[in-house]
Write a protein that holds these residues in place. Structure first.
Motif, PDB file in Angstrom:
ATOM      1  N   PRO A 370      34.890 -32.826  61.251  1.00  0.00           N
ATOM      2  CA  PRO A 370      33.871 -32.262  60.357  1.00  0.00           C
ATOM      3  C   PRO A 370      33.735 -30.738  60.370  1.00  0.00           C
ATOM      4  CG  PRO A 370      32.842 -33.086  62.352  1.00  0.00           C
ATOM      5  CD  PRO A 370      34.307 -33.421  62.461  1.00  0.00           C
ATOM      6  N   HIS A 371      34.235 -30.085  61.416  1.00  0.00           N
ATOM      7  CA  HIS A 371      33.961 -28.654  61.576  1.00  0.00           C
ATOM      8  C   HIS A 371      34.535 -27.763  60.481  1.00  0.00           C
ATOM      9  CE1 HIS A 371      32.186 -29.679  65.367  1.00  0.00           C
ATOM     10  NE2 HIS A 371      33.329 -30.155  65.839  1.00  0.00           N
ATOM     11  N   PRO A 372      35.717 -28.042  59.903  1.00  0.00           N
ATOM     12  CA  PRO A 372      36.212 -27.174  58.827  1.00  0.00           C
ATOM     13  C   PRO A 372      35.273 -27.078  57.629  1.00  0.00           C
ATOM     14  CG  PRO A 372      38.012 -28.474  59.694  1.00  0.00           C
ATOM     15  CD  PRO A 372      36.756 -29.013  60.334  1.00  0.00           C
ATOM     16  N   PHE A 373      34.490 -28.125  57.375  1.00  0.00           N
ATOM     17  CA  PHE A 373      33.570 -28.057  56.237  1.00  0.00           C
ATOM     18  C   PHE A 373      32.555 -26.940  56.434  1.00  0.00           C
ATOM     19  CE2 PHE A 373      29.859 -29.190  53.737  1.00  0.00           C
ATOM     20  CZ  PHE A 373      30.424 -29.535  52.511  1.00  0.00           C
ATOM     21  N   ARG A 374      32.004 -26.839  57.641  1.00  0.00           N
ATOM     22  CA  ARG A 374      31.035 -25.778  57.924  1.00  0.00           C
ATOM     23  C   ARG A 374      31.703 -24.407  57.958  1.00  0.00           C
ATOM     24  NH1 ARG A 374      29.068 -29.944  61.336  1.00  0.00           N
ATOM     25  NH2 ARG A 374      30.140 -29.115  63.170  1.00  0.00           N
ATOM     26  N   GLU A 375      32.957 -24.376  58.364  1.00  0.00           N
ATOM     27  CA  GLU A 375      33.687 -23.113  58.434  1.00  0.00           C
ATOM     28  C   GLU A 375      33.818 -22.464  57.060  1.00  0.00           C
ATOM     29  OE1 GLU A 375      36.240 -20.398  60.889  1.00  0.00           O
ATOM     30  OE2 GLU A 375      34.467 -21.677  61.129  1.00  0.00           O
ATOM     31  N   GLN A 376      33.774 -23.266  56.006  1.00  0.00           N
ATOM     32  CA  GLN A 376      33.894 -22.722  54.655  1.00  0.00           C
ATOM     33  C   GLN A 376      32.863 -21.641  54.366  1.00  0.00           C
ATOM     34  OE1 GLN A 376      35.220 -25.937  51.473  1.00  0.00           O
ATOM     35  NE2 GLN A 376      33.707 -26.830  52.856  1.00  0.00           N
ATOM     36  N   PHE A 377      31.667 -21.790  54.907  1.00  0.00           N
ATOM     37  CA  PHE A 377      30.607 -20.837  54.621  1.00  0.00           C
ATOM     38  C   PHE A 377      30.861 -19.506  55.341  1.00  0.00           C
ATOM     39  CE2 PHE A 377      28.877 -25.117  54.127  1.00  0.00           C
ATOM     40  CZ  PHE A 377      28.382 -25.041  52.845  1.00  0.00           C
ATOM     41  N   ARG A 378      31.440 -19.560  56.530  1.00  0.00           N
ATOM     42  CA  ARG A 378      31.821 -18.325  57.231  1.00  0.00           C
ATOM     43  C   ARG A 378      32.968 -17.635  56.483  1.00  0.00           C
ATOM     44  NH1 ARG A 378      31.688 -22.191  61.533  1.00  0.00           N
ATOM     45  NH2 ARG A 378      29.772 -22.048  62.771  1.00  0.00           N
ATOM     46  N   ILE A 379      33.918 -18.438  55.997  1.00  0.00           N
ATOM     47  CA  ILE A 379      35.037 -17.888  55.231  1.00  0.00           C
ATOM     48  C   ILE A 379      34.528 -17.196  53.971  1.00  0.00           C
ATOM     49  CG2 ILE A 379      37.091 -18.495  53.891  1.00  0.00           C
ATOM     50  CD1 ILE A 379      37.478 -20.858  55.868  1.00  0.00           C
ATOM     51  N   LEU A 380      33.553 -17.813  53.321  1.00  0.00           N
ATOM     52  CA  LEU A 380      32.991 -17.247  52.102  1.00  0.00           C
ATOM     53  C   LEU A 380      32.371 -15.882  52.366  1.00  0.00           C
ATOM     54  CD1 LEU A 380      32.509 -17.927  49.103  1.00  0.00           C
ATOM     55  CD2 LEU A 380      30.293 -18.880  49.764  1.00  0.00           C
ATOM     56  N   GLN A 381      31.640 -15.765  53.463  1.00  0.00           N
ATOM     57  CA  GLN A 381      31.037 -14.477  53.813  1.00  0.00           C
ATOM     58  C   GLN A 381      32.097 -13.420  54.090  1.00  0.00           C
ATOM     59  OE1 GLN A 381      28.572 -15.620  57.161  1.00  0.00           O
ATOM     60  NE2 GLN A 381      26.755 -15.843  55.869  1.00  0.00           N
ATOM     61  N   GLU A 382      33.128 -13.802  54.823  1.00  0.00           N
ATOM     62  CA  GLU A 382      34.191 -12.858  55.150  1.00  0.00           C
ATOM     63  C   GLU A 382      34.952 -12.434  53.895  1.00  0.00           C
ATOM     64  OE1 GLU A 382      37.983 -12.638  58.256  1.00  0.00           O
ATOM     65  OE2 GLU A 382      36.322 -14.028  58.623  1.00  0.00           O
ATOM     66  N   THR A 383      35.206 -13.378  53.018  1.00  0.00           N
ATOM     67  CA  THR A 383      35.912 -13.077  51.772  1.00  0.00           C
ATOM     68  C   THR A 383      35.086 -12.161  50.883  1.00  0.00           C
ATOM     69  OG1 THR A 383      36.999 -15.239  51.871  1.00  0.00           O
ATOM     70  CG2 THR A 383      37.072 -14.077  49.765  1.00  0.00           C
ATOM     71  N   ARG A 384      33.785 -12.382  50.861  1.00  0.00           N
ATOM     72  CA  ARG A 384      32.909 -11.532  50.054  1.00  0.00           C
ATOM     73  C   ARG A 384      32.933 -10.095  50.561  1.00  0.00           C
ATOM     74  NH1 ARG A 384      28.682 -14.537  50.135  1.00  0.00           N
ATOM     75  NH2 ARG A 384      28.953 -15.474  48.086  1.00  0.00           N
ATOM     76  N   ARG A 385      32.988  -9.905  51.874  1.00  0.00           N
ATOM     77  CA  ARG A 385      33.061  -8.544  52.433  1.00  0.00           C
ATOM     78  C   ARG A 385      34.351  -7.848  51.996  1.00  0.00           C
ATOM     79  NH1 ARG A 385      30.800 -11.000  57.130  1.00  0.00           N
ATOM     80  NH2 ARG A 385      32.871 -11.232  58.072  1.00  0.00           N
ATOM     81  N   VAL A 386      35.458  -8.572  52.024  1.00  0.00           N
ATOM     82  CA  VAL A 386      36.736  -7.992  51.601  1.00  0.00           C
ATOM     83  C   VAL A 386      36.700  -7.674  50.103  1.00  0.00           C
ATOM     84  CG1 VAL A 386      39.218  -8.439  51.337  1.00  0.00           C
ATOM     85  CG2 VAL A 386      38.020  -9.176  53.410  1.00  0.00           C
ATOM     86  N   SER A 387      36.105  -8.564  49.326  1.00  0.00           N
ATOM     87  CA  SER A 387      35.998  -8.362  47.886  1.00  0.00           C
ATOM     88  C   SER A 387      35.239  -7.079  47.563  1.00  0.00           C
ATOM     89  CB  SER A 387      35.307  -9.566  47.252  1.00  0.00           C
ATOM     90  OG  SER A 387      35.028  -9.343  45.887  1.00  0.00           O
ATOM     91  N   ARG A 388      34.150  -6.868  48.249  1.00  0.00           N
ATOM     92  CA  ARG A 388      33.340  -5.664  48.011  1.00  0.00           C
ATOM     93  C   ARG A 388      34.043  -4.409  48.515  1.00  0.00           C
ATOM     94  NH1 ARG A 388      27.588  -8.332  50.033  1.00  0.00           N
ATOM     95  NH2 ARG A 388      27.122  -9.456  48.096  1.00  0.00           N
ATOM     96  N   LYS A 389      34.691  -4.512  49.659  1.00  0.00           N
ATOM     97  CA  LYS A 389      35.363  -3.352  50.252  1.00  0.00           C
ATOM     98  C   LYS A 389      36.453  -2.810  49.345  1.00  0.00           C
ATOM     99  CE  LYS A 389      37.956  -1.880  54.343  1.00  0.00           C
ATOM    100  NZ  LYS A 389      38.469  -2.287  55.688  1.00  0.00           N
ATOM    101  N   TYR A 390      37.237  -3.702  48.737  1.00  0.00           N
ATOM    102  CA  TYR A 390      38.381  -3.277  47.932  1.00  0.00           C
ATOM    103  C   TYR A 390      38.134  -3.399  46.427  1.00  0.00           C
ATOM    104  CZ  TYR A 390      40.908  -3.405  52.362  1.00  0.00           C
ATOM    105  OH  TYR A 390      41.316  -3.178  53.661  1.00  0.00           O
ATOM    106  N   SER A 391      36.914  -3.793  46.038  1.00  0.00           N
ATOM    107  CA  SER A 391      36.553  -3.940  44.620  1.00  0.00           C
ATOM    108  C   SER A 391      37.538  -4.860  43.890  1.00  0.00           C
ATOM    109  CB  SER A 391      36.496  -2.568  43.931  1.00  0.00           C
ATOM    110  OG  SER A 391      35.525  -1.744  44.522  1.00  0.00           O
ATOM    111  N   ILE A 392      37.759  -6.022  44.482  1.00  0.00           N
ATOM    112  CA  ILE A 392      38.646  -7.026  43.897  1.00  0.00           C
ATOM    113  C   ILE A 392      37.881  -8.344  43.796  1.00  0.00           C
ATOM    114  CG2 ILE A 392      40.808  -5.959  44.661  1.00  0.00           C
ATOM    115  CD1 ILE A 392      40.802  -7.786  47.090  1.00  0.00           C
ATOM    116  N   SER A 393      38.454  -9.283  43.059  1.00  0.00           N
ATOM    117  CA  SER A 393      37.796 -10.580  42.903  1.00  0.00           C
ATOM    118  C   SER A 393      37.822 -11.358  44.212  1.00  0.00           C
ATOM    119  CB  SER A 393      38.491 -11.396  41.809  1.00  0.00           C
ATOM    120  OG  SER A 393      39.773 -11.821  42.252  1.00  0.00           O
ATOM    121  N   MET A 394      36.987 -12.397  44.289  1.00  0.00           N
ATOM    122  CA  MET A 394      36.960 -13.249  45.475  1.00  0.00           C
ATOM    123  C   MET A 394      38.304 -13.943  45.681  1.00  0.00           C
ATOM    124  SD  MET A 394      33.980 -13.226  47.120  1.00  0.00           S
ATOM    125  CE  MET A 394      33.644 -14.840  47.840  1.00  0.00           C
ATOM    126  N   LEU A 395      38.934 -14.392  44.597  1.00  0.00           N
ATOM    127  CA  LEU A 395      40.242 -15.035  44.725  1.00  0.00           C
ATOM    128  C   LEU A 395      41.275 -14.069  45.276  1.00  0.00           C
ATOM    129  CD1 LEU A 395      40.594 -17.291  41.542  1.00  0.00           C
ATOM    130  CD2 LEU A 395      40.587 -18.031  43.927  1.00  0.00           C
TER     131      LEU A 395
END
Length: 407
Positions: A370-395
């Protein structure tokens, strides 16, 4: 060396690209078959990091920022943990394939050399290769400069619906469209914007838009022979390109196309294609991904996909290729929920979405893992930081550190 339930020796397998749901499914398949699974990733939070199917996860250097350190990290893991097979799954495969001969002899790298992968990954080189093999292809032009773009327009090429995309791109994240039904001003704006992105080292292609059914395929290949294969369609995507729902389709013509291609190219490894099938049944290949893709989600442990990687000699010719169950469907549950909430779906599309959601398994959640399901939310936060840092889309941010653009 002990054997597992399929009769193959238990292997130490190192997967890279642990962020991808396809890698998580592959890890679970290998672990269920009795193999020892390790994962190397350049981001801290990723799905495989917390999976019960993974013995140990390693954070390694970022391949497109520290390529030499990245390879050294992988070499150290291979040596220390006596890895029998290294299987790249995402775009880090291109960084690894450049150094394929630098790993110890006892470890099989499930990849081809970079020279062969690049021909498949490069959208223009791939179309030219397929055309030279005698297959039907969409009318396609290579464009290096804004002057070439202007000259192509003067030939009347843009009088019909046209797709514009960089020769190296993913998730359809940078696709532009020229459509005759739009105003000339709107089309001219697209042409101007794309023209600014063009250069001899970063060309784009202009490709005639083909109307029809979008189909995808995923296959595992040994010496030009298809060991495992599935074709699937996706009625729901995140944006223009990234599928979030996967439905198996029995498509003998598509399988035959793949078999012909890989036999002629003498392919090895994992390979995936995107197609358009027109109303008259013609298959037009659009692009190729010489790596793992979401087709893996349609295979379950009982389908023995692991044998296509580690035990092809055990597979009877009569049983090839291995395929998923005929009614197999899968989805990225969180993405499907978001799609259903934010999209303005009409009654017909809403019914399609509900039926797809109701009958499909989530590729991330597992009651025994079950743990990977919860990990998705941490991944989302990390991806959002990268998106903002480089002004690129989440994908784009989700693969920012592993992208390979012909460098």
């Amino acid at each position: 060396m002990t054997t597992n339930h399929t009769g193959t020796s238990k292997m130490n397998i190192l997967l890279t690209g642990g962020r991808a749901p396809a890698t998580l499914d592959l890890a679970r398949i290998f672990a269920t078959a009795g193999h020892h699974v390790y994962v190397a990733e350049s981001v801290h939070h990723h799905l495989c990091r917390v999976s019960n199917s993974v013995i140990k996860s390693f954070q390694v250097a970022k391949p497109n920022e520290q390529p030499e350190a990245y390879i050294r990290d992988l070499q150290n893991i291979v040596h220390q943990y006596e890895i029998d097979m290294l299987i790249p799954t995402c775009e880090e495969i291109f960084h690894i394939s450049k150094h394929i001969t630098s790993f110890i002899t006892g470890c099989k790298i499930f990849s081809e050399p970079i020279e062969r992968l690049d021909i498949l990954h490069h959208k223009w080189k791939f179309i030219k290769l397929v055309q030279e093999m005698g297959f039907d292809v969409p009318e396609t032009r290579l464009i290096h400069t804004s002057q070439e773009m202007k000259a192509l327009g003067e030939t009347g090429f843009f009088n019909k619906q046209t797709i514009l995309k960089p020769v190296y791109s993913r998730f359809a994240s940078r696709i532009q469209m020229i459509h005759p039904s739009r105003s000339q001003r709107s089309n001219d704006k697209v042409i101007t914007e794309v023209g600014r992105s063009l250069s001899p080292s970063h060309p784009w292609i202009a490709q005639r838009f083909i109307h029809g059914q979008v189909l995808c395929s995923y296959s595992v290949i040994h010496d030009g022979k298809v060991m495992a294969h599935c074709a699937y369609k996706s009625d729901f995507t995140a944006g223009r390109g990234a599928s979030i729902y996967f439905e198996f389709v029995d498509h003998p013509e598509l399988l035959h196309w793949v078999e012909q291609f890989v036999q002629r190219y003498q392919s090895n490894g994992q390979i995936a294609f995107d197609f358009i099938q027109t109303a008259d049944g013609t298959l037009y290949p659009l692009e190729c991904n010489p790596r793992a893709t979401s087709g893996i989600h349609l295979f379950r442990p009982q389908d023995n996909l692991d044998l296509a990687f580690v035990g092809p000699h055990l597979l009877s010719t009569n049983s090839l290729p291995l395929t998923p169950s005929s009614n197999s469907t899968a989805m990225l549950k969180l993405a499907m929920l978001s799609f259903g909430v934010v999209s303005n779906l009409g009654p017909h599309k809403l019914r399609m979405w509900y039926q797809a959601y109701k009958r499909s398994r989530d590729v991330v959640y597992s009651a025994i893992d079950p743990h990977p399901f919860r990990e998705q939310f941490r991944i989302l936060q990390e991806t959002r930081r990268v998106s903002r840092k480089y002004s690129i889309s989440m994908l784009e941010a989700s693969t920012h550190d592993i992208e390979w653009n012909g460098d």
